[in-house]
Design a protein around this motif. Sequence first.
Motif, PDB file in Angstrom:
ATOM      1  N   ASN A  35       0.839  -1.190   0.000  1.00 40.49           N
ATOM      2  CA  ASN A  35       0.000   0.000   0.000  1.00 40.49           C
ATOM      3  C   ASN A  35       0.882   1.250   0.000  1.00 40.49           C
ATOM      4  OD1 ASN A  35      -1.752   2.162   0.784  1.00 40.49           O
ATOM      5  ND2 ASN A  35      -3.194   0.651   1.554  1.00 40.49           N
ATOM      6  N   LEU A  36       0.798   2.035  -1.085  1.00 43.64           N
ATOM      7  CA  LEU A  36       1.668   3.207  -1.217  1.00 43.64           C
ATOM      8  C   LEU A  36       1.483   4.215  -0.092  1.00 43.64           C
ATOM      9  CD1 LEU A  36       1.514   3.946  -5.060  1.00 43.64           C
ATOM     10  CD2 LEU A  36       3.372   2.878  -3.773  1.00 43.64           C
ATOM     11  N   ALA A  37       0.319   4.221   0.539  1.00 46.30           N
ATOM     12  CA  ALA A  37       0.062   5.189   1.606  1.00 46.30           C
ATOM     13  C   ALA A  37       0.838   4.882   2.879  1.00 46.30           C
ATOM     14  CB  ALA A  37      -1.437   5.243   1.911  1.00 46.30           C
ATOM     15  N   ASP A  38       1.522   3.738   2.921  1.00 47.25           N
ATOM     16  CA  ASP A  38       2.271   3.376   4.117  1.00 47.25           C
ATOM     17  C   ASP A  38       3.665   3.993   4.167  1.00 47.25           C
ATOM     18  OD1 ASP A  38       0.201   1.862   5.149  1.00 47.25           O
ATOM     19  OD2 ASP A  38       0.912  -0.017   4.278  1.00 47.25           O
ATOM     20  N   ILE A  39       4.008   4.853   3.215  1.00 40.97           N
ATOM     21  CA  ILE A  39       5.295   5.545   3.262  1.00 40.97           C
ATOM     22  C   ILE A  39       5.285   6.544   4.420  1.00 40.97           C
ATOM     23  CG2 ILE A  39       4.604   7.441   1.736  1.00 40.97           C
ATOM     24  CD1 ILE A  39       7.992   5.665   1.504  1.00 40.97           C
ATOM     25  N   ALA A 143       2.942  -9.053   9.930  1.00 48.68           N
ATOM     26  CA  ALA A 143       2.324 -10.361  10.160  1.00 48.68           C
ATOM     27  C   ALA A 143       2.242 -10.689  11.647  1.00 48.68           C
ATOM     28  CB  ALA A 143       3.111 -11.438   9.419  1.00 48.68           C
ATOM     29  N   LEU A 144       3.303 -10.405  12.380  1.00 52.87           N
ATOM     30  CA  LEU A 144       3.292 -10.699  13.819  1.00 52.87           C
ATOM     31  C   LEU A 144       2.206  -9.908  14.543  1.00 52.87           C
ATOM     32  CD1 LEU A 144       7.114 -10.798  14.544  1.00 52.87           C
ATOM     33  CD2 LEU A 144       5.510 -12.675  14.949  1.00 52.87           C
ATOM     34  N   SER A 145       1.943  -8.689  14.093  1.00 55.88           N
ATOM     35  CA  SER A 145       0.987  -7.833  14.791  1.00 55.88           C
ATOM     36  C   SER A 145      -0.445  -8.344  14.699  1.00 55.88           C
ATOM     37  CB  SER A 145       1.062  -6.401  14.248  1.00 55.88           C
ATOM     38  OG  SER A 145       0.510  -6.315  12.941  1.00 55.88           O
ATOM     39  N   VAL A 146      -0.741  -9.164  13.698  1.00 53.16           N
ATOM     40  CA  VAL A 146      -2.107  -9.676  13.550  1.00 53.16           C
ATOM     41  C   VAL A 146      -2.199 -11.174  13.837  1.00 53.16           C
ATOM     42  CG1 VAL A 146      -2.858  -7.908  11.931  1.00 53.16           C
ATOM     43  CG2 VAL A 146      -1.790  -9.987  11.048  1.00 53.16           C
ATOM     44  N   ALA A 147      -1.094 -11.789  14.290  1.00 61.72           N
ATOM     45  CA  ALA A 147      -1.115 -13.218  14.576  1.00 61.72           C
ATOM     46  C   ALA A 147      -1.800 -13.527  15.905  1.00 61.72           C
ATOM     47  CB  ALA A 147       0.302 -13.775  14.568  1.00 61.72           C
ATOM     48  N   GLY A 148      -1.837 -12.551  16.805  1.00 63.66           N
ATOM     49  CA  GLY A 148      -2.504 -12.771  18.087  1.00 63.66           C
ATOM     50  C   GLY A 148      -1.806 -13.791  18.962  1.00 63.66           C
ATOM     51  N   ILE A 149      -0.496 -13.743  18.988  1.00 66.47           N
ATOM     52  CA  ILE A 149       0.264 -14.718  19.774  1.00 66.47           C
ATOM     53  C   ILE A 149       0.371 -14.255  21.215  1.00 66.47           C
ATOM     54  CG2 ILE A 149       2.539 -15.775  20.089  1.00 66.47           C
ATOM     55  CD1 ILE A 149       2.840 -15.649  17.039  1.00 66.47           C
ATOM     56  N   VAL A 150      -0.114 -15.081  22.125  1.00 63.85           N
ATOM     57  CA  VAL A 150      -0.018 -14.802  23.560  1.00 63.85           C
ATOM     58  C   VAL A 150       0.687 -15.995  24.190  1.00 63.85           C
ATOM     59  CG1 VAL A 150      -1.251 -14.353  25.697  1.00 63.85           C
ATOM     60  CG2 VAL A 150      -2.154 -13.470  23.532  1.00 63.85           C
ATOM     61  N   ASN A 151       1.867 -15.766  24.723  1.00 66.58           N
ATOM     62  CA  ASN A 151       2.628 -16.859  25.313  1.00 66.58           C
ATOM     63  C   ASN A 151       3.383 -16.320  26.522  1.00 66.58           C
ATOM     64  OD1 ASN A 151       4.348 -18.989  25.957  1.00 66.58           O
ATOM     65  ND2 ASN A 151       4.669 -19.565  23.826  1.00 66.58           N
ATOM     66  N   ASP A 152       2.930 -16.711  27.700  1.00 65.31           N
ATOM     67  CA  ASP A 152       3.557 -16.222  28.924  1.00 65.31           C
ATOM     68  C   ASP A 152       4.817 -16.997  29.285  1.00 65.31           C
ATOM     69  OD1 ASP A 152       1.539 -14.341  29.268  1.00 65.31           O
ATOM     70  OD2 ASP A 152       0.266 -15.752  30.357  1.00 65.31           O
ATOM     71  N   GLY A 211      -0.427 -14.770   6.122  1.00 67.92           N
ATOM     72  CA  GLY A 211      -0.609 -13.421   5.594  1.00 67.92           C
ATOM     73  C   GLY A 211      -0.330 -13.448   4.100  1.00 67.92           C
ATOM     74  N   ARG A 212      -1.358 -13.248   3.307  1.00 69.75           N
ATOM     75  CA  ARG A 212      -1.189 -13.266   1.843  1.00 69.75           C
ATOM     76  C   ARG A 212      -1.476 -11.883   1.286  1.00 69.75           C
ATOM     77  NH1 ARG A 212      -3.806 -14.006  -3.069  1.00 69.75           N
ATOM     78  NH2 ARG A 212      -5.860 -13.738  -2.130  1.00 69.75           N
ATOM     79  N   GLU A 213      -0.546 -11.351   0.480  1.00 68.87           N
ATOM     80  CA  GLU A 213      -0.724 -10.038  -0.129  1.00 68.87           C
ATOM     81  C   GLU A 213      -1.000  -8.956   0.930  1.00 68.87           C
ATOM     82  OE1 GLU A 213      -0.946  -9.512  -4.258  1.00 68.87           O
ATOM     83  OE2 GLU A 213       0.677 -10.330  -3.035  1.00 68.87           O
ATOM     84  N   LEU A 214      -0.227  -8.951   1.986  1.00 77.56           N
ATOM     85  CA  LEU A 214      -0.454  -8.014   3.085  1.00 77.56           C
ATOM     86  C   LEU A 214      -0.420  -6.566   2.604  1.00 77.56           C
ATOM     87  CD1 LEU A 214       1.655  -9.651   5.941  1.00 77.56           C
ATOM     88  CD2 LEU A 214      -0.837  -9.553   5.757  1.00 77.56           C
ATOM     89  N   THR A 215      -1.375  -5.797   3.066  1.00 74.82           N
ATOM     90  CA  THR A 215      -1.619  -4.365   2.790  1.00 74.82           C
ATOM     91  C   THR A 215      -2.102  -4.087   1.376  1.00 74.82           C
ATOM     92  OG1 THR A 215       0.554  -3.560   1.978  1.00 74.82           O
ATOM     93  CG2 THR A 215       0.305  -3.824   4.377  1.00 74.82           C
ATOM     94  N   LYS A 216      -2.252  -5.102   0.543  1.00 75.91           N
ATOM     95  CA  LYS A 216      -2.674  -4.900  -0.841  1.00 75.91           C
ATOM     96  C   LYS A 216      -4.185  -5.099  -0.968  1.00 75.91           C
ATOM     97  CE  LYS A 216       1.832  -6.505  -2.456  1.00 75.91           C
ATOM     98  NZ  LYS A 216       2.575  -7.510  -3.240  1.00 75.91           N
ATOM     99  N   GLN A 217      -4.703  -4.902  -2.157  1.00 79.56           N
ATOM    100  CA  GLN A 217      -6.150  -4.945  -2.385  1.00 79.56           C
ATOM    101  C   GLN A 217      -6.762  -6.286  -2.000  1.00 79.56           C
ATOM    102  OE1 GLN A 217      -7.280  -4.058  -6.409  1.00 79.56           O
ATOM    103  NE2 GLN A 217      -9.466  -4.311  -6.040  1.00 79.56           N
ATOM    104  N   PHE A 218      -6.059  -7.370  -2.291  1.00 83.74           N
ATOM    105  CA  PHE A 218      -6.609  -8.702  -2.032  1.00 83.74           C
ATOM    106  C   PHE A 218      -5.957  -9.351  -0.814  1.00 83.74           C
ATOM    107  CE2 PHE A 218      -7.161  -7.950  -6.631  1.00 83.74           C
ATOM    108  CZ  PHE A 218      -8.551  -7.984  -6.674  1.00 83.74           C
ATOM    109  N   GLU A 219      -5.623  -8.534   0.164  1.00 86.34           N
ATOM    110  CA  GLU A 219      -5.037  -9.026   1.412  1.00 86.34           C
ATOM    111  C   GLU A 219      -5.928 -10.099   2.037  1.00 86.34           C
ATOM    112  OE1 GLU A 219      -3.307  -6.434   4.817  1.00 86.34           O
ATOM    113  OE2 GLU A 219      -5.433  -6.708   5.287  1.00 86.34           O
ATOM    114  N   GLU A 220      -5.285 -11.140   2.548  1.00 87.27           N
ATOM    115  CA  GLU A 220      -6.012 -12.206   3.224  1.00 87.27           C
ATOM    116  C   GLU A 220      -5.195 -12.668   4.422  1.00 87.27           C
ATOM    117  OE1 GLU A 220      -8.713 -16.070   1.922  1.00 87.27           O
ATOM    118  OE2 GLU A 220      -7.198 -15.280   0.550  1.00 87.27           O
TER     119      GLU A 220
END
Length: 306
Positions: A35-39, A143-152, A211-220
Motif C-alpha cells: 500500500n503506497l500510503a504506508d510511506i 504479520a506478527l501484529s495480527v497473529a494474536g500470539i499470547v505466550n507467557d 498473511g497473503r498479499e499483506l496491505t494490498k487490495q486482495f489481502e487475506e
Amino acid sequence: MNASFASALTASHEAAASQHYPQGALYVVATPIGNLADITLRALHVLQLADTIACEDTRHTQSLLRAYGIDRSPQQLLALHQHNEAEAAQSALARLRAGQRIAYVSDAGTPAISDPGARLVAAVRAEGLPVVPLPGASSVTTALSVAGIVNDDVTGFVFAGFLPAKSSERSAAVQSLAGEPRAVVLLEAPHRIEPLAAALAALGDRPLTIGRELTKQFEEIATVKAAEFSAWLTAEANRTRGEFVLVLHPAPVADGTGDTEGLRILRLLLAELPLKTAVKLAADISGSSRNTLYDAALALKQLSKT
C-alpha cells in the motif's frame, strides 16, 4: 505523480525538514510492502533530499518515486541487489566519501532483513561513515501484529525467512522448527507455497497464521492448523497467488515442563536411538506426555523421508 500524494510531499517537508541530515551518510529507508500510503513523511523527505538513491531494482524504484512525485535522473539511481552488492557497495562508498547523501531502498519493506542491504551497511560502517535508519513498513512485524500470539512462557520470535528450495533441505528445516518454542516467521513466493504447505503439515495442530498479499487490495489473513494449510490453499483458486508471510505459533505447552522441551530432547534422541526408546527417554527426562511425543516422533520420522 499520483495527485493524492501532492499534499504528502508538502507535509513531509513541514514535518521533517528541520531535522539534521548529515552529508556523507547512508540512509536505510523502509518503503511500503504494498500500500503506497504506508510511506512515512521522513522517508519522503529523505528520498527528495538524497543525491543518490541506491535500490534493488532501478525500474521498480523509479516507478515508486514517480508515484510520489519525486523526479530522479537515471544517473541518480544506483542498482544494488543480491548479485552485485559487494561491487556496488564500493561505488556507494566513493559517493559517500564525496559528501553525497545516499538513500538505500529495497523493492518493498525494510532493507537488509531479508532483502539486500546488509553488506552495504556493513561496508559503510567499516569505513566509519554514518548509517541512519528510517523505520517503516516491514512484512515481518506486520504479520506478527495480527497473529494474536499470547505466550507467557516464552517470549520473542525467530525470523527464518525463506526455507531452502530443495525438498530434502526444506524438510530438514521444518523438522528443526518442531522443537522451536518461539514463534517463527517464514516468507515464501507463490510458486513455492504449495511444497512448503505440504512440508509444514508434519507439524500437525501447530497454529499457523497466513498473511497473503499483506496491505494490498486482495489481502487475506487466516489462522489454521499447520496440517490444514494445504487444504486452505486449494479451497480457493486465487490463494496460491501473491507473496506470503507465515507465522508459525509457539508449540503449545501441555504441562509444567512443557512439550517444547520434550520435543527438543526427542529430536536429539531420535538421531541416535529407535523411535520407541527415544520417546520413552524424552518423556522421562522432560515430563512431557508420552503419547504426545510418540505422535510427534512419527511426524518427524515421516517428514525426514519426504
